[in-house]
Enzyme design. Structure first.
Site, PDB file in Angstrom:
ATOM      1  CG  HIS A  20      35.098  -1.725  11.605  1.00  0.00           C
ATOM      2  ND1 HIS A  20      34.198  -1.464  12.604  1.00  0.00           N
ATOM      3  CD2 HIS A  20      34.778  -2.928  11.106  1.00  0.00           C
ATOM      4  CE1 HIS A  20      33.356  -2.477  12.716  1.00  0.00           C
ATOM      5  NE2 HIS A  20      33.689  -3.386  11.811  1.00  0.00           N
TER       6      HIS A  20
ATOM      7  CG  ASP B 166      24.342  -3.452  10.372  1.00  0.00           C
ATOM      8  OD1 ASP B 166      24.453  -4.351   9.524  1.00  0.00           O
ATOM      9  OD2 ASP B 166      25.080  -3.370  11.375  1.00  0.00           O
TER      10      ASP B 166
ATOM     11  NE  ARG C  21      24.544 -10.299   6.859  1.00  0.00           N
ATOM     12  CZ  ARG C  21      25.610  -9.538   7.154  1.00  0.00           C
ATOM     13  NH1 ARG C  21      25.466  -8.364   7.721  1.00  0.00           N
ATOM     14  NH2 ARG C  21      26.820  -9.967   6.862  1.00  0.00           N
TER      15      ARG C  21
ATOM     16  CB  SER D 140      26.993  -4.935   7.864  1.00  0.00           C
ATOM     17  OG  SER D 140      27.153  -5.042   9.247  1.00  0.00           O
TER      18      SER D 140
ATOM     19  CE  LYS E  36      28.624  -2.388  12.246  1.00  0.00           C
ATOM     20  NZ  LYS E  36      27.940  -3.650  12.167  1.00  0.00           N
TER      21      LYS E  36
HETATM   22  N1  URA Z   1      31.056  -7.098  11.143  1.00  0.00           N
HETATM   23  C1  URA Z   1      29.976  -6.301  10.947  1.00  0.00           C
HETATM   24  O1  URA Z   1      29.845  -5.254  11.562  1.00  0.00           O
HETATM   25  N2  URA Z   1      29.053  -6.706  10.039  1.00  0.00           N
HETATM   26  C2  URA Z   1      29.155  -7.837   9.342  1.00  0.00           C
HETATM   27  O2  URA Z   1      28.300  -8.122   8.539  1.00  0.00           O
HETATM   28  C3  URA Z   1      30.281  -8.661   9.578  1.00  0.00           C
HETATM   29  C4  URA Z   1      31.223  -8.254  10.477  1.00  0.00           C
END
Ligand code: URA
Length: 433
Positions: A82, A161, A168, A183, A187
């Site tokens: 990621h 999220d 946010r 966050s 995932k």
């Molecule tokens: N990428 C994400 O998935 N979440 C965040 O809060 C910032 C970057």
């Protein structure tokens, strides 16, 4: 339990209990907690932070809010990757076939771009016919047979999220380490991988603007991963200028093909090989990082990596011939050269400005609902450290929109110059494991 008491506690920097964190997340998803209270809570977290236990609880509350991807039918150790978000970051396109080519399964779920950062799924969709939605059986079969598959994130993965991220975004609370860490990690956990390699970006195109902040984010995510029994490694990499030479969608696919053929720019080739090497070590293909790095470099040189990318395009419905003939990818009508009005060395390129330029040209979305133009983007002709004379081309804007004044001015403003040759940039700042 009352939301106002929880906001009050966090405002004073107190530690929240697990049931309080679950109350906040579930209450917001179920629309029992209004946006204004959630906004106040997020701002309190922004200023007062969270400890490791609270961040892990928040991560799990996000995971539990939706579906969990079950990868148990896939043989082998599943390793995911990621990136915390950057400009010109086409590395997943390189890493998936590279890691798969040594037999480590990559069952990848990726997102779309929003704002100045691009998304892997959008880039792949610039390949005509490439399917980014696969039924579960095909996804699992492709990973078992070909060691790779990639799909867009399912709609019900970590819905909490998604909803909180949108809030946010409009309450200036994105760049908070506990909120970013939970966050991203939620995932990854919900996607079902056994091991995770994180590319934490730092610089003008990233959420983390300083190396110290990026290291703190990296450490926080590695700790969450470990506390949830996922082997996790984070690599802090440079995003103080766009990665490589291409920013957009189809043009990034073209550049990814060049990296896989062994002709990539040094920054992106080094970072791709580093991330892929940690992935294959976690997956058990090689015993140490430097052996993995050498072997993966040989795989690129031998032509096996680009062959594997062709296979990926083919099994997901695209035409693999585009690898030998990248002009089959969408092409834009206009190509505008942006020229330097002064001479000197390029000392910095504001990656966020270039990301916004690409968006204005049609390559990205201002709002989630916007469609994108796959052929639009920016070619970075000059990069940090290059010597430039007035009149030289700095970058080329590709677009189908005739009027490009705003994009032209912004891309020019992204460049800074100096008389002295600047120190060369580091590509990798730190590895946390
Ligand atoms: N990428 C994400 O998935 N979440 C965040 O809060 C910032 C970057």
């Amino acid at each position: 339990m009352r939301m106002v008491d929880i906001i009050q506690k966090k405002k004073h920097g107190e530690i929240l209990a697990e049931n309080e964190i679950n109350f906040v997340v579930n209450g917001y998803v179920n629309e029992e907690i209004p946006d204004y209270q959630m906004s106040a809570f997020l701002m309190a977290v922004y200023f007062k932070g969270m400890n490791k236990r609270e961040i892990a609880d928040l991560t799990l509350a996000f995971v539990d809010s939706g579906d969990k991807n079950d990868l148990s039918n896939i043989q082998g150790i599943k390793v995911d990757k990621h990136s915390s978000g950057g400009v010109g970051d086409k590395l997943s396109l390189v890493i998936i076939p590279l890691v798969a080519s040594v037999g480590i399964p990559v069952a990848k779920m990726s997102g779309r771009g929003l704002g100045h950062t691009g998304g892997t799924i959008d880039k792949l969709e610039s390949i005509e016919g490439f399917k980014t939605v696969l039924d579960r059986e095909t996804f699992v079969n492709n990973v078992n047979t070909h060691k790779m598959a990639i799909v867009g994130q399912s709609a019900n993965l970590t819905p909490a999220d998604k909803k909180i991220y949108a809030l946010r975004d409009v309450t200036a609370t994105v760049d908070s380490i506990p909120l970013i860490a939970s966050s991203i990690m939620s995932k990854k956990i919900a996607s079902g991988a056994d091991c995770i390699v994180l590319d934490v970006k730092v610089g003008s195109g990233a959420f983390m603007k300083t190396v110290d902040e990026a290291i703190e984010l990296a450490k926080t995510m590695v700790e969450i991963g470990k506390s949830l029994n996922r082997k996790t490694i984070a690599v802090v990499t440079d995003m103080s200028q766009p990665l490589g030479h291409e920013v957009g969608n189809a043009n990034e696919v073209k550049e990814a093909i060049e990296i896989l053929k062994g002709n990539g720019a040094e920054d992106e080739t080094t970072i791709a090989l580093t991330l892929a090497s940690y992935m294959v070590v976690l997956g058990g293909a090689y015993k140490d990082f430097s052996t993995a790095y050498d072997e993966l470099s040989k795989i690129i040189k031998s032509g096996a990596a680009i062959k594997k990318f062709k296979e990926l395009v083919q099994i997901q419905g695209g035409n693999p011939e585009l690898v030998d003939n990248p002009n089959m990818l969408p092409q834009s009508k206009y190509h505008l050269e942006i020229k330097a009005s002064e001479s000197g060395y390029v000392s910095a390129i504001d990656a966020e400005k270039i990301g916004i330029t690409a968006m204005l040209l049609g390559a990205g979305r201002k709002k989630k609902e916007d469609t994108i133009d796959f052929s639009a983007g920016v070619t970075m002709v000059k990069k940090v450290g290059d010597n430039v004379k007035a009149g030289d081309v700095l970058c080329i804007l590709h677009t189908n929109i005739e009027e490009q004044q705003e994009a032209g001015e912004l891309s020019k403003k992204a460049y800074s110059f100096t008389d002295m040759e600047p120190k060369s940039l580091r590509y990798i700042y730190e590895v946390i494991q």
